[in-house]
Design a protein around this motif. Sequence first.
Motif, mmCIF file in Angstrom:
data_model
loop_
_atom_site.group_PDB
_atom_site.id
_atom_site.type_symbol
_atom_site.label_atom_id
_atom_site.label_comp_id
_atom_site.label_asym_id
_atom_site.label_seq_id
_atom_site.Cartn_x
_atom_site.Cartn_y
_atom_site.Cartn_z
ATOM 1 N N GLN A 1 1.016 -1.449 -0.187
ATOM 2 C CA GLN A 1 0.064 0.188 0.193
ATOM 3 C C GLN A 1 1.377 0.910 -0.223
ATOM 4 O O GLN A 1 0.530 1.440 0.093
ATOM 5 C CB GLN A 1 -0.894 -0.275 1.826
ATOM 6 C CG GLN A 1 -1.626 -0.916 0.947
ATOM 7 C CD GLN A 1 -2.487 -1.551 2.264
ATOM 8 O OE1 GLN A 1 -2.555 -0.734 3.876
ATOM 9 N NE2 GLN A 1 -3.184 -2.126 2.360
ATOM 10 N N GLU A 2 1.985 1.194 0.865
ATOM 11 C CA GLU A 2 2.759 2.247 0.688
ATOM 12 C C GLU A 2 4.173 1.999 1.288
ATOM 13 O O GLU A 2 4.942 0.782 1.431
ATOM 14 C CB GLU A 2 2.590 2.772 2.021
ATOM 15 C CG GLU A 2 1.533 4.158 1.797
ATOM 16 C CD GLU A 2 0.940 5.018 3.154
ATOM 17 O OE1 GLU A 2 1.598 5.370 3.707
ATOM 18 O OE2 GLU A 2 -0.021 4.914 3.366
ATOM 19 N N SER B 1 5.289 3.973 -4.206
ATOM 20 C CA SER B 1 3.913 4.569 -3.382
ATOM 21 C C SER B 1 4.318 6.103 -4.043
ATOM 22 O O SER B 1 3.569 6.550 -5.220
ATOM 23 C CB SER B 1 3.436 4.631 -2.303
ATOM 24 O OG SER B 1 3.901 4.617 -1.487
ATOM 25 N N ARG C 1 4.284 5.966 -7.709
ATOM 26 C CA ARG C 1 3.466 5.438 -9.011
ATOM 27 C C ARG C 1 4.406 4.530 -9.040
ATOM 28 O O ARG C 1 4.605 4.597 -11.019
ATOM 29 C CB ARG C 1 2.852 6.189 -9.612
ATOM 30 C CG ARG C 1 1.943 6.862 -8.587
ATOM 31 C CD ARG C 1 0.815 7.608 -9.345
ATOM 32 N NE ARG C 1 -0.436 6.740 -9.718
ATOM 33 C CZ ARG C 1 -0.799 5.785 -9.169
ATOM 34 N NH1 ARG C 1 -0.746 5.796 -8.423
ATOM 35 N NH2 ARG C 1 -1.641 5.346 -9.365
ATOM 36 N N ASN D 1 6.077 0.239 -9.607
ATOM 37 C CA ASN D 1 5.709 -0.362 -9.363
ATOM 38 C C ASN D 1 6.105 -1.514 -10.540
ATOM 39 O O ASN D 1 5.295 -2.136 -12.014
ATOM 40 C CB ASN D 1 4.068 -1.010 -9.478
ATOM 41 C CG ASN D 1 4.327 -2.310 -8.521
ATOM 42 O OD1 ASN D 1 4.889 -3.101 -8.343
ATOM 43 N ND2 ASN D 1 2.692 -2.967 -9.005
ATOM 44 N N VAL E 1 -0.662 1.293 -8.780
ATOM 45 C CA VAL E 1 0.088 0.838 -7.538
ATOM 46 C C VAL E 1 -0.774 -0.104 -6.523
ATOM 47 O O VAL E 1 -0.722 -0.597 -6.452
ATOM 48 C CB VAL E 1 1.031 2.222 -6.952
ATOM 49 C CG1 VAL E 1 1.714 2.435 -5.328
ATOM 50 C CG2 VAL E 1 1.896 3.087 -7.995
ATOM 51 N N ALA E 2 -2.195 1.299 -5.960
ATOM 52 C CA ALA E 2 -2.894 0.244 -5.324
ATOM 53 C C ALA E 2 -3.487 -0.786 -5.796
ATOM 54 O O ALA E 2 -3.877 -0.204 -6.770
ATOM 55 C CB ALA E 2 -3.759 1.423 -4.675
#
Lengths: 382, 571
Positions: free
Chosen positions: A78-79, A92, A95, A97, B15-16
Motif C-alpha cells: 500500500q505504501e 508508492s 507510482r 511498480n 500501484v494500489a
Amino acid sequence: MGRDVVTEGLTMGTAEELHRTGASFIEVRNLVAGYEGRTVVHGLSLAVPTSSHLSLLGPSGCGKSTVLRCIAGLETPQEGEILVDGKTVFSSAQRINIPPDKRRLSMVFQSYAIWPHMSVMENVAFGLKLRGVRGEELRRRVRHALAMVGMDTMIDRPATALSGGQQQRVALARAYAFEPKAILLDEPLSNLDAVLRVQMRDEIKELQRKTSVTTIYVTHDQEEAMAISDRIIVMREGRVEQEGAPLDVYDRPRTRFVADFIGAANILSVHVVAQNADGSLFCRAGEADLTCERPLGGAAPFNERLAAVHAVYPQLAREHRPGPNRWPARVTRRALLGDTVDYTLTWPGGALRVHALPNELFEEGQDVGMHIPADRVRLLDA
Amino acid sequence: MRTSALNQPVVTTSVARPGLSLDVAVPLLALSSLLGMPIALIATSAFNVGDPEALPVTEYGFGPTLEIFEHLDWIWHSIAMSACATVLCVAIGVTLAWIVNRTQLPAAGLFRILITIPYPLGPLVGALAWVELAAPDGGLINKAYVSLTGMPGPLIDITSLGGIVFVLALVEAPVVFLMVGAAMDRMNPALEECASVIGANHWRTAFRISLPLMMPAILSAAVFVFSAAMAAFAIPAILGAKSRFYVVTTAIYVLFQGYPPNLPLASALGLLLIGFTALSVWASARILRGRSYVVVTGKTYRPQPIDVRGWTPLLTGIVCLYVFLSLVLPLGTLLIASLQTSSDLRFDPSDWTLANYAYVILDLPTTRQAIVNSVILGVATGTIGVFLSTLLAIIVHRADNRAGRILEQVIMLPQALPRLIFAFGFLWMILLLPFKIYGTLFALLLGYLVIFLPLGYRAMSGVVVQVDRALDEAAHVFGAGRARVLWSITLPLLRPGMVSTWALLFMVSIGEVSASIFLVSGGIQVLGPAVLNFWESGGLPQVSALVIVQSGIVLLTMLLIGRGTAALARG
C-alpha cells in the motif's frame, strides 16, 4: 515503534561488511502492506548488505512472508519504497511498480513450486533459458546447479517422480542456477522432516557461501535463523521487534516477545534496587539478591522489570558456595533430552529451568549450588 | 535479447491494489447485461396489460399475474413433480454414491462411468424410450401384461405424475451421484474409522456418521435437482402430452406457441419459476451457512472401502438395476425401435432395416441440417466455452477479492435460472438487437455459452484451484512475463482439465433441448427441438433413429476423450 533499529546490534562482522561493500543490495523503506483492508505490515524498513544473509524471523501471521512477497513483486504494497541493487522497483510516492519478472530476483517457495509438467532438467533450465542460455552451455549449467545440491543424477526425471526432499533440492538448484544477485527464500524447510531440515539448512548456507548471493530468508524457526544468518530481524505483528546479529539477538533480547521466541526458558520478575560501584545493577528476584549487567544505552531503570535467563547459562555444582549471584537450589524435576539434561530447580528466586550437560547428573530432590553470571541476566525493555 | 529486456526498468501505472480491476469489470459487465436484459424483458412483459407485442411496454397492470390463479394446477403439477422427483432422485443418487464409493463393489470403475452416462445423454432418450415401453395405450410392458394376464387396464402409466417423476429421477440421479460421491471422496476416513474402533458396525457407521456428515452435500444436490426438475421441459412435454398433464414449463411453451401467443401470462409464469428456484437456492444457502465443508478436509485421503461381505450381490444388483433402467433398457428400446419398418415393434431381426437412419441422416433436409448444426454448435460451444471458462476461472482465482467473488456469483447465476425461461427472454433480446443474429447459429451459440458457463466454469475452477499459485509466481520471479507464464506454465498445467471440460460442454450442447426450442425459431434447426417436432408429427422409428444418432455422438465423444465424466465430477 516501526523504526527502532537497535544500534547496539551492529556487531563488528556486519559493520565491516557494510563498510566493504558500501551499499545495501535490497532496501525496504516504510513498507505498509496487507490485503482486503487488513494491514499486516506496518511501516517496516530493512536493508540487506550485498552478499549477506538476512533472516526474517517471527511467528505465523507476523507479516514476514508478505514482506518477502512485496520484495519479489508478488504483492503490491500500500505504501513504501523497495530498492533492489540501487534501483527503485516499488515506490508508492513515485507510482513505480516493476513487475516480478523485471526485478531480477530469484525465489524458493514454501511449497517448492516445482512445475509438475516439466522434467527436473526443464525446471532448472527455465530461468536460464529466459536469460538466453542455450544448447550445451544450458545443459552444463543445469548440471552444475543440480550438482551443487547433489541431484545431478536425476536430471532427466519427471518432476512428479521426486520426493519432498528431492523437490526441495531441485527448487534450490532452480533458484541458484541462473546466478541471481539476490535470492528470496520463503520458509523453504518447513515441509521437511527434522533430519532433512538440518541437512538442507547446512546446504543452503554452503550455497550462499559459494555463490555469495544476497539472501533474504523467511522462517519461524529460530534455530534455522541462528544457524544460517548474518543478521536477524525478529518481526511481531508487522513490525520490527528487534534486529541484530544472531548471537546478539540471542544474548540480548530486548523484549519479552523476542526472549520467548528465541527460546529463553526463564523470564524473571525483578526489582532493580540500586546501581553498584562497577556500574552493574543490584536487583531482587523473589527472595534472591541478583546482580545483573546494566543494559547498554539509557539510564539505569529503578523499577519492576522482567529479566531473561537462557536455560544454558546457570551453572550447577554439588555444593553451594556463598558469593555474588550464587544461591542454594534444589532439583525438583529432571528430564534427559539427549544432548542436554533439562532440570527444573527451586531457588530463592522461585523456579528455574536449567539445561546442563549429562556428564554430571543431579538427582531429583538433590540440593545443589547454582551460579548465574551477571552478564547472563538480561533486563528486558518490555 | 532476454538479458536486455530484463535490464529495462518497467514502470506500471497501478500501484494500489484496486478492488475492481479491468479484468474483473469487463466480464462482470458483459455477463450482467447478457443475463439482466432477458430477465428484465420477461419482468416488464409479465406486467404488460396493453399491446402484448409492444416494447417498451405502454400499459402496466397486474392482469397477467392474476391470470396465474386460473391455472394453479400447472404450478401444483410443477411443485408436486419436482418435490417427488427430488426425493426419489436423492434416494437413488445417495444409495448409488455410497455403494460405488464406499463399499467393495466389483468393477466399481466401470459402474462409476455407466451411472454418469444418462446425464450427458440428455432427457430425450429416457422420455421417448419410456413412452414406448410404458405408455398406457400400446406401451410394450402394458401390451405384454394385457396379453399375458387378460386384465383390461395398463400395468404402468408412464404419462401419470408418478411416471414422469420416475423418468425425471432416473435422468437426474447421476448429478446427485457425482455431487455426493465427490463429498464422500473428500471426507476424512478417520471420522468413520473412529466410529468403527469405538464399536459401531458398518451400517451404524453409515447411518450415524457418514450420512449426517454428507448432509450438506446431499442438501446441495437436492436443491440442484429440485431446480432442474422445476425447469425440466422435455420429459414432461413428451410424457405429459397425451394425458394433457401440463407443468409450468410446458405451459409456457404452449402459451408461446399458441395463436395468438399469450406472452404476458407466459412471462408471469416464467417470473414465478425464477422465484421458486431463487427461493430454494436461498433456503439451502441459509441452512448450509456455517455447516458445509466443516468435516471435509482438502487432503486427498483414500478411504478404505467397506467390506460388506454377504451384501455384495444385493448392492451390485441395485447398481445394475439402475444402469439397466436408465441406460440399457432405454437405449436398447430405441435401438430396436429405430430398426423397424412401421410403428409396431417386431423383435425378429429379419424384419429390421437401416432405412430410418438413411432417412434422418441423408434424405430429410431438416434432420440432416439439425445433425450438422448440432455438431458445429457443440464444437463451437466446447471450444469457446473452455476458453472463456478457463479465463474466468483464472481471473476469479487471481483476483481473490470481493469483486472476484461477485463475478463468480454472476457466472453461476444461469444455473439457478431455468433454461427455458432464459431462452424465452434471450430470444426477445436478440430480436431487439440492432444487428441481426436472430435465426442464425450464432444466436444459439451465444445462448449455449451463457447457460453452460456455470458448468464449464465449475469444471475449470476446480482445476485452477488445484494448481498451486506459487507455480506461476516462481516463473514470474525468474523473469517470465505474463504471457510467457500463461503459455509455459499455466496452460500446460490446465490442459487435461481443459480437454475434459471441452468434452463435457460438447456433450451437453448435443443433448440440449429446453433452451433450444426457443432459440431455433427462425428456420434453423438443431437435434433437441428436431426430435421433439418430429415426435409430435409421428414416425416413431425415425424419431428413434434420430435419438440414437444423437446418443451415438455423445457416447463416441465419451469413448474417444474418455474424460468428460472427469469434468462432470468437478462441475
